[in-house]
Motif scaffolding. Sequence first.
Motif, PDB file in Angstrom:
ATOM      1  N   LYS A 196       0.813  -1.218   0.000  1.00  0.00           N
ATOM      2  CA  LYS A 196       0.000   0.000   0.000  1.00  0.00           C
ATOM      3  C   LYS A 196       0.845   1.266   0.000  1.00  0.00           C
ATOM      4  N   ASN A 197       2.028   1.207  -0.595  1.00  0.00           N
ATOM      5  CA  ASN A 197       2.875   2.396  -0.689  1.00  0.00           C
ATOM      6  C   ASN A 197       2.299   3.373  -1.717  1.00  0.00           C
ATOM      7  N   ASP A 198       2.565   4.661  -1.483  1.00  0.00           N
ATOM      8  CA  ASP A 198       1.978   5.708  -2.325  1.00  0.00           C
ATOM      9  C   ASP A 198       2.447   5.600  -3.773  1.00  0.00           C
ATOM     10  N   ILE A 199       1.535   5.938  -4.665  1.00  0.00           N
ATOM     11  CA  ILE A 199       1.828   6.004  -6.095  1.00  0.00           C
ATOM     12  C   ILE A 199       1.390   7.378  -6.584  1.00  0.00           C
ATOM     13  N   PRO A 200       2.245   8.116  -7.304  1.00  0.00           N
ATOM     14  CA  PRO A 200       1.862   9.444  -7.811  1.00  0.00           C
ATOM     15  C   PRO A 200       0.608   9.374  -8.673  1.00  0.00           C
ATOM     16  N   GLU A 201      -0.178  10.436  -8.641  1.00  0.00           N
ATOM     17  CA  GLU A 201      -1.442  10.472  -9.372  1.00  0.00           C
ATOM     18  C   GLU A 201      -1.256  10.239 -10.867  1.00  0.00           C
ATOM     19  N   ASP A 202      -0.179  10.814 -11.429  1.00  0.00           N
ATOM     20  CA  ASP A 202       0.021  10.638 -12.866  1.00  0.00           C
ATOM     21  C   ASP A 202       0.304   9.186 -13.225  1.00  0.00           C
ATOM     22  N   LEU A 203       0.986   8.448 -12.322  1.00  0.00           N
ATOM     23  CA  LEU A 203       1.267   7.045 -12.563  1.00  0.00           C
ATOM     24  C   LEU A 203      -0.006   6.211 -12.413  1.00  0.00           C
ATOM     25  N   LEU A 204      -0.824   6.557 -11.449  1.00  0.00           N
ATOM     26  CA  LEU A 204      -2.110   5.879 -11.301  1.00  0.00           C
ATOM     27  C   LEU A 204      -2.976   6.086 -12.545  1.00  0.00           C
ATOM     28  N   MET A 205      -2.911   7.286 -13.092  1.00  0.00           N
ATOM     29  CA  MET A 205      -3.682   7.583 -14.293  1.00  0.00           C
ATOM     30  C   MET A 205      -3.195   6.747 -15.469  1.00  0.00           C
ATOM     31  N   ARG A 206      -1.887   6.560 -15.567  1.00  0.00           N
ATOM     32  CA  ARG A 206      -1.336   5.736 -16.649  1.00  0.00           C
ATOM     33  C   ARG A 206      -1.798   4.286 -16.521  1.00  0.00           C
ATOM     34  N   LEU A 207      -1.867   3.781 -15.297  1.00  0.00           N
ATOM     35  CA  LEU A 207      -2.368   2.426 -15.085  1.00  0.00           C
ATOM     36  C   LEU A 207      -3.810   2.318 -15.582  1.00  0.00           C
ATOM     37  N   LYS A 208      -4.612   3.298 -15.189  1.00  0.00           N
ATOM     38  CA  LYS A 208      -6.026   3.296 -15.559  1.00  0.00           C
ATOM     39  C   LYS A 208      -6.196   3.394 -17.072  1.00  0.00           C
ATOM     40  N   GLU A 209      -5.469   4.331 -17.685  1.00  0.00           N
ATOM     41  CA  GLU A 209      -5.595   4.538 -19.129  1.00  0.00           C
ATOM     42  C   GLU A 209      -5.109   3.320 -19.918  1.00  0.00           C
ATOM     43  N   SER A 210      -4.220   2.556 -19.320  1.00  0.00           N
ATOM     44  CA  SER A 210      -3.673   1.371 -19.999  1.00  0.00           C
ATOM     45  C   SER A 210      -4.535   0.135 -19.782  1.00  0.00           C
ATOM     46  N   GLY A 211      -5.570   0.271 -18.991  1.00  0.00           N
ATOM     47  CA  GLY A 211      -6.454  -0.864 -18.748  1.00  0.00           C
ATOM     48  C   GLY A 211      -5.947  -1.821 -17.690  1.00  0.00           C
ATOM     49  N   ILE A 212      -4.991  -1.385 -16.884  1.00  0.00           N
ATOM     50  CA  ILE A 212      -4.459  -2.224 -15.812  1.00  0.00           C
ATOM     51  C   ILE A 212      -5.338  -2.050 -14.575  1.00  0.00           C
ATOM     52  N   TYR A 213      -5.865  -3.148 -14.073  1.00  0.00           N
ATOM     53  CA  TYR A 213      -6.729  -3.116 -12.899  1.00  0.00           C
ATOM     54  C   TYR A 213      -5.857  -2.958 -11.657  1.00  0.00           C
ATOM     55  N   TYR A 214      -6.140  -1.950 -10.844  1.00  0.00           N
ATOM     56  CA  TYR A 214      -5.300  -1.633  -9.687  1.00  0.00           C
ATOM     57  C   TYR A 214      -6.013  -1.975  -8.392  1.00  0.00           C
ATOM     58  N   ILE A 215      -5.314  -2.702  -7.511  1.00  0.00           N
ATOM     59  CA  ILE A 215      -5.845  -3.066  -6.197  1.00  0.00           C
ATOM     60  C   ILE A 215      -4.818  -2.676  -5.134  1.00  0.00           C
ATOM     61  N   GLU A 216      -5.259  -2.018  -4.104  1.00  0.00           N
ATOM     62  CA  GLU A 216      -4.394  -1.660  -2.977  1.00  0.00           C
ATOM     63  C   GLU A 216      -4.849  -2.444  -1.759  1.00  0.00           C
ATOM     64  N   GLU A 217      -4.236  -3.597  -1.566  1.00  0.00           N
ATOM     65  CA  GLU A 217      -4.654  -4.498  -0.493  1.00  0.00           C
ATOM     66  C   GLU A 217      -3.545  -5.507  -0.211  1.00  0.00           C
ATOM     67  N   LYS A 218      -3.417  -5.907   1.035  1.00  0.00           N
ATOM     68  CA  LYS A 218      -2.414  -6.895   1.418  1.00  0.00           C
ATOM     69  C   LYS A 218      -2.790  -8.266   0.883  1.00  0.00           C
ATOM     70  N   ILE A 219      -1.790  -9.008   0.414  1.00  0.00           N
ATOM     71  CA  ILE A 219      -1.981 -10.372  -0.067  1.00  0.00           C
ATOM     72  C   ILE A 219      -1.766 -11.338   1.095  1.00  0.00           C
ATOM     73  N   GLU A 220      -2.754 -12.153   1.368  1.00  0.00           N
ATOM     74  CA  GLU A 220      -2.648 -13.117   2.465  1.00  0.00           C
ATOM     75  C   GLU A 220      -1.903 -14.376   2.036  1.00  0.00           C
ATOM     76  N   ALA A 221      -2.162 -14.841   0.826  1.00  0.00           N
ATOM     77  CA  ALA A 221      -1.523 -16.073   0.346  1.00  0.00           C
ATOM     78  C   ALA A 221      -1.713 -16.207  -1.159  1.00  0.00           C
ATOM     79  N   VAL A 222      -0.804 -16.948  -1.762  1.00  0.00           N
ATOM     80  CA  VAL A 222      -0.943 -17.318  -3.171  1.00  0.00           C
ATOM     81  C   VAL A 222      -1.795 -18.576  -3.251  1.00  0.00           C
ATOM     82  N   ARG A 223      -2.698 -18.598  -4.196  1.00  0.00           N
ATOM     83  CA  ARG A 223      -3.480 -19.805  -4.454  1.00  0.00           C
ATOM     84  C   ARG A 223      -2.771 -20.604  -5.537  1.00  0.00           C
ATOM     85  N   LYS A 224      -2.498 -21.860  -5.256  1.00  0.00           N
ATOM     86  CA  LYS A 224      -1.807 -22.702  -6.231  1.00  0.00           C
ATOM     87  C   LYS A 224      -2.451 -24.075  -6.288  1.00  0.00           C
ATOM     88  N   GLU A 225      -2.217 -24.756  -7.393  1.00  0.00           N
ATOM     89  CA  GLU A 225      -2.595 -26.147  -7.539  1.00  0.00           C
ATOM     90  C   GLU A 225      -1.334 -26.965  -7.725  1.00  0.00           C
TER      91      GLU A 225
END
Length: 306
Positions: A177-206
């Motif tokens: 959850k470290n800060d990301i500049p607004e312009d970089l967040l905008m680039r993620l959005k404009e590029s179609g990259i889905y952004y989530i700010e949340e801690k990962i508890e575990a990887v799901r694997k098979e």
Amino acid sequence: MRTNEWDCIIIGGGIAGLQAAIQMGRSQHTCLVIDSKEEGRSSLCKDYRNILGWPDGISGEDLRALGREHAQKTGIEFLKDHVTTLKDVNGRFHVKTTEHEFTARTLLLATGITDRIPPIPNLKECLGMTIYICTDCDGYEVIDTPTLVMGSGEAGANFALSLLYWTNQITYINHEKNDIPEDLLMRLKESGIYYIEEKIEAVRKEGDSDFKGVFLANGELIEGERAFVSFGGNDVHTALADQLGIDVMNNRHIHVNPRTKETSIKNVWAAGDIVAHSEQATIAMGEATQAAIWIHKRLMKLLKEE
């Protein structure tokens, strides 16, 4: 038979150190490889798929084992120990380890780097198989594939953007959850990259290493077929270079002569990830061979003068 005096001591027994050792052995110089853990960054990769001669892949562990066997056949000796001190004393390098002391005419530093990877359950089991750390190595593996980037702040955001060449199905999870500049967040959005700010508890694997997504701290499951990690802040192991006064750049990598790989201190060379942050085993091999060739040339001169 091990002695206290060597033509060359290689510190680090990873891909670069082993490739240099093979070249030094073939040049018939006395050479000792010192490695404290006998594991390194290459141990994270369970399946290199971009190395000449291994079209079906080879694990870092197997590649190192073969390299060590190859080097030993040329007369190279190995020591599992930790180097604590390096000193230049009247043209000889004094190398002190936890249990021994040696001298050497020349040194090669191949101590590598350690990736900063949080202890997320099941993550390391998938590393090198379905979770990767380098687009140059493994972007090919995620072509047109739903891919997650597990990272931190700007480092992860920029990494996610770099993946767009390979796939446009990207989710970036800002685990810390470290800060990301607004312009970089905008680039993620404009590029179609889905952004989530949340801690990962575990990887799901098979199975042993088949990545299927991540569980978030809020209970949500984010599915994906492949993933990359990009947390930034990797540890570049150049503390021994500091002891000798070697020129180290602001990013902690060692500055070397581009042709010979010699450092700013005469008769000391460096190769692998501590030199160029390339994350490429093949580049480490090339640099190490290059360094060893020039070490041989220097030793020919030094031995002639003695």
